[in-house]
Design a protein around this motif. Structure first.
Motif, mmCIF file in Angstrom:
data_model
loop_
_atom_site.group_PDB
_atom_site.id
_atom_site.type_symbol
_atom_site.label_atom_id
_atom_site.label_comp_id
_atom_site.label_asym_id
_atom_site.label_seq_id
_atom_site.Cartn_x
_atom_site.Cartn_y
_atom_site.Cartn_z
ATOM 1 N N ASN A 1 0.817 -1.218 0.000
ATOM 2 C CA ASN A 1 0.000 0.000 0.000
ATOM 3 C C ASN A 1 0.849 1.264 0.000
ATOM 4 O OD1 ASN A 1 -2.482 -1.325 -0.111
ATOM 5 N ND2 ASN A 1 -2.575 -1.529 2.108
ATOM 6 N N VAL A 2 2.035 1.203 0.573
ATOM 7 C CA VAL A 2 2.927 2.367 0.565
ATOM 8 C C VAL A 2 3.422 2.642 -0.852
ATOM 9 C CG1 VAL A 2 5.227 3.155 1.298
ATOM 10 C CG2 VAL A 2 3.638 2.189 2.977
ATOM 11 N N LYS A 3 3.701 1.593 -1.612
ATOM 12 C CA LYS A 3 4.307 1.745 -2.938
ATOM 13 C C LYS A 3 3.294 1.839 -4.076
ATOM 14 C CE LYS A 3 7.697 -0.159 -6.035
ATOM 15 N NZ LYS A 3 8.572 -1.198 -6.425
ATOM 16 N N HIS A 4 2.136 1.227 -3.927
ATOM 17 C CA HIS A 4 1.173 1.136 -5.028
ATOM 18 C C HIS A 4 -0.139 1.823 -4.678
ATOM 19 C CE1 HIS A 4 3.979 -2.183 -5.656
ATOM 20 N NE2 HIS A 4 3.735 -2.003 -6.931
ATOM 21 N N ARG A 5 -0.741 2.402 -5.684
ATOM 22 C CA ARG A 5 -2.002 3.108 -5.497
ATOM 23 C C ARG A 5 -3.195 2.171 -5.623
ATOM 24 N NH1 ARG A 5 -0.836 7.539 -8.994
ATOM 25 N NH2 ARG A 5 0.210 8.614 -7.342
ATOM 26 N N TRP B 1 4.183 -10.256 -6.859
ATOM 27 C CA TRP B 1 5.005 -9.649 -5.809
ATOM 28 C C TRP B 1 4.970 -10.494 -4.538
ATOM 29 C CZ3 TRP B 1 3.562 -7.063 -1.193
ATOM 30 C CH2 TRP B 1 4.562 -6.306 -0.606
ATOM 31 N N MET B 2 3.800 -10.997 -4.172
ATOM 32 C CA MET B 2 3.692 -11.843 -2.981
ATOM 33 C C MET B 2 4.467 -13.149 -3.155
ATOM 34 S SD MET B 2 2.043 -10.340 -0.555
ATOM 35 C CE MET B 2 1.351 -11.563 0.544
ATOM 36 N N GLU B 3 4.631 -13.586 -4.391
ATOM 37 C CA GLU B 3 5.393 -14.800 -4.662
ATOM 38 C C GLU B 3 6.880 -14.498 -4.880
ATOM 39 O OE1 GLU B 3 3.650 -17.443 -7.541
ATOM 40 O OE2 GLU B 3 1.640 -17.146 -6.714
ATOM 41 N N GLY B 4 7.271 -13.239 -4.676
ATOM 42 C CA GLY B 4 8.675 -12.862 -4.804
ATOM 43 C C GLY B 4 9.144 -12.681 -6.228
ATOM 44 N N LYS B 5 8.217 -12.455 -7.142
ATOM 45 C CA LYS B 5 8.571 -12.263 -8.550
ATOM 46 C C LYS B 5 8.184 -10.860 -8.959
ATOM 47 C CE LYS B 5 8.018 -17.081 -9.412
ATOM 48 N NZ LYS B 5 7.082 -18.133 -9.609
ATOM 49 N N ASP B 6 9.100 -10.151 -9.567
ATOM 50 C CA ASP B 6 8.810 -8.809 -10.057
ATOM 51 C C ASP B 6 8.567 -8.900 -11.554
ATOM 52 O OD1 ASP B 6 8.541 -6.155 -10.648
ATOM 53 O OD2 ASP B 6 10.607 -5.616 -10.199
ATOM 54 N N LEU B 7 7.324 -8.877 -11.929
ATOM 55 C CA LEU B 7 6.983 -8.957 -13.342
ATOM 56 C C LEU B 7 6.766 -7.576 -13.934
ATOM 57 C CD1 LEU B 7 4.651 -12.067 -13.261
ATOM 58 C CD2 LEU B 7 7.108 -11.954 -13.638
ATOM 59 N N GLY B 8 7.065 -6.549 -13.148
ATOM 60 C CA GLY B 8 7.011 -5.176 -13.642
ATOM 61 C C GLY B 8 5.713 -4.848 -14.332
ATOM 62 N N GLU B 9 5.818 -4.457 -15.581
ATOM 63 C CA GLU B 9 4.653 -3.994 -16.337
ATOM 64 C C GLU B 9 4.017 -5.097 -17.177
ATOM 65 O OE1 GLU B 9 5.838 -0.562 -18.528
ATOM 66 O OE2 GLU B 9 6.251 0.583 -16.727
ATOM 67 N N LEU B 10 4.416 -6.363 -16.940
ATOM 68 C CA LEU B 10 3.901 -7.461 -17.739
ATOM 69 C C LEU B 10 2.378 -7.442 -17.817
ATOM 70 C CD1 LEU B 10 4.101 -10.182 -19.249
ATOM 71 C CD2 LEU B 10 4.018 -11.284 -17.012
ATOM 72 N N PHE B 11 1.705 -7.283 -16.676
ATOM 73 C CA PHE B 11 0.243 -7.349 -16.671
ATOM 74 C C PHE B 11 -0.378 -6.181 -17.419
ATOM 75 C CE2 PHE B 11 1.533 -10.105 -13.267
ATOM 76 C CZ PHE B 11 0.752 -11.218 -13.513
ATOM 77 N N LEU B 12 0.264 -5.021 -17.362
ATOM 78 C CA LEU B 12 -0.243 -3.884 -18.123
ATOM 79 C C LEU B 12 -0.146 -4.161 -19.614
ATOM 80 C CD1 LEU B 12 1.322 -1.062 -15.982
ATOM 81 C CD2 LEU B 12 -1.098 -1.546 -16.221
ATOM 82 N N HIS B 13 0.946 -4.772 -20.036
ATOM 83 C CA HIS B 13 1.105 -5.085 -21.457
ATOM 84 C C HIS B 13 0.137 -6.173 -21.896
ATOM 85 C CE1 HIS B 13 4.404 -2.360 -21.971
ATOM 86 N NE2 HIS B 13 5.033 -2.903 -20.935
ATOM 87 N N LEU B 14 -0.155 -7.124 -21.019
ATOM 88 C CA LEU B 14 -1.120 -8.159 -21.361
ATOM 89 C C LEU B 14 -2.508 -7.578 -21.581
ATOM 90 C CD1 LEU B 14 -0.128 -11.020 -18.894
ATOM 91 C CD2 LEU B 14 0.239 -10.955 -21.364
ATOM 92 N N LEU B 15 -2.822 -6.517 -20.854
ATOM 93 C CA LEU B 15 -4.144 -5.899 -20.969
ATOM 94 C C LEU B 15 -4.198 -4.854 -22.068
ATOM 95 C CD1 LEU B 15 -4.997 -5.559 -17.204
ATOM 96 C CD2 LEU B 15 -6.106 -7.056 -18.865
#
Length: 160
Positions: free
Chosen positions: A85-89, A134-148
């Motif tokens: 919550n501190v890092k993401h809106r 993120w909870m699984e310790g993987k940083d997929l960055g903008e992957l989900f934004l690109h998928l959408l």
């Protein structure tokens, strides 16, 4: 058809937006939409509810119940959720009964531009995917934004 003006919010508008993302959804007994999200390479599952509520159907909510996340002691889970919550809106994360949940709520009584609704839904759905990774310790960055798909082609940072 998505028109280029602010319109009253209603379920059919939401359905049209979900269809633009090619999301496969179920419709519950209240007419709300449910999407099961799982990304290849991740074990977490998000059960995402797109809910229209309020006296006149003016409140739009996206709520995600998360399954199969790594097991964390409750204090560690709370700490991780607060860090999110501190890092993401979007979406907001919280702990209830030892489990992590995500949500987003907005009052659309005055209506909404369909393009803005699409952007909101896309960003929150992408955020759900990012949270699970993120909870699984993987940083997929903008992957989900690109998928959408692209939201604003000229925009440099699409972090949720």
């Amino acid at each position: 058809m998505i028109l280029n003006q602010v319109q009253p919010f209603h379920r059919s508008m939401l359905q049209e937006v979900l269809d633009t993302f090619d999301l496969h959804y179920l419709v519950d007994k209240d007419g709300d939409f449910v999407v099961l999200m799982r990304q290849e390479g991740l074990s977490g599952l998000a059960i995402v509810h797109f809910v229209v509520s309020g006296v006149r159907g003016e409140v739009f909510s996206i709520m995600a119940h998360l399954e199969n996340l790594p097991p964390f002691p409750e204090q560690t889970l709370l700490h991780k959720v607060n860090a999110w919550n501190v890092k993401h809106r979007w979406p907001r994360a919280f702990v209830k009964g030892g489990r992590a949940y995500l949500d987003f709520h907005v009052d659309l009584e005055a209506g909404i531009h369909p393009g803005l609704l699409r952007d909101m839904v896309g960003r929150v759905v992408a955020g759900v995917g990012q949270f699970v990774a993120w909870m699984e310790g993987k940083d997929l960055g903008e992957l989900f934004l690109h998928l959408l798909g692209s939201f604003n082609p000229g925009e440099e940072s699409l972090e949720c």
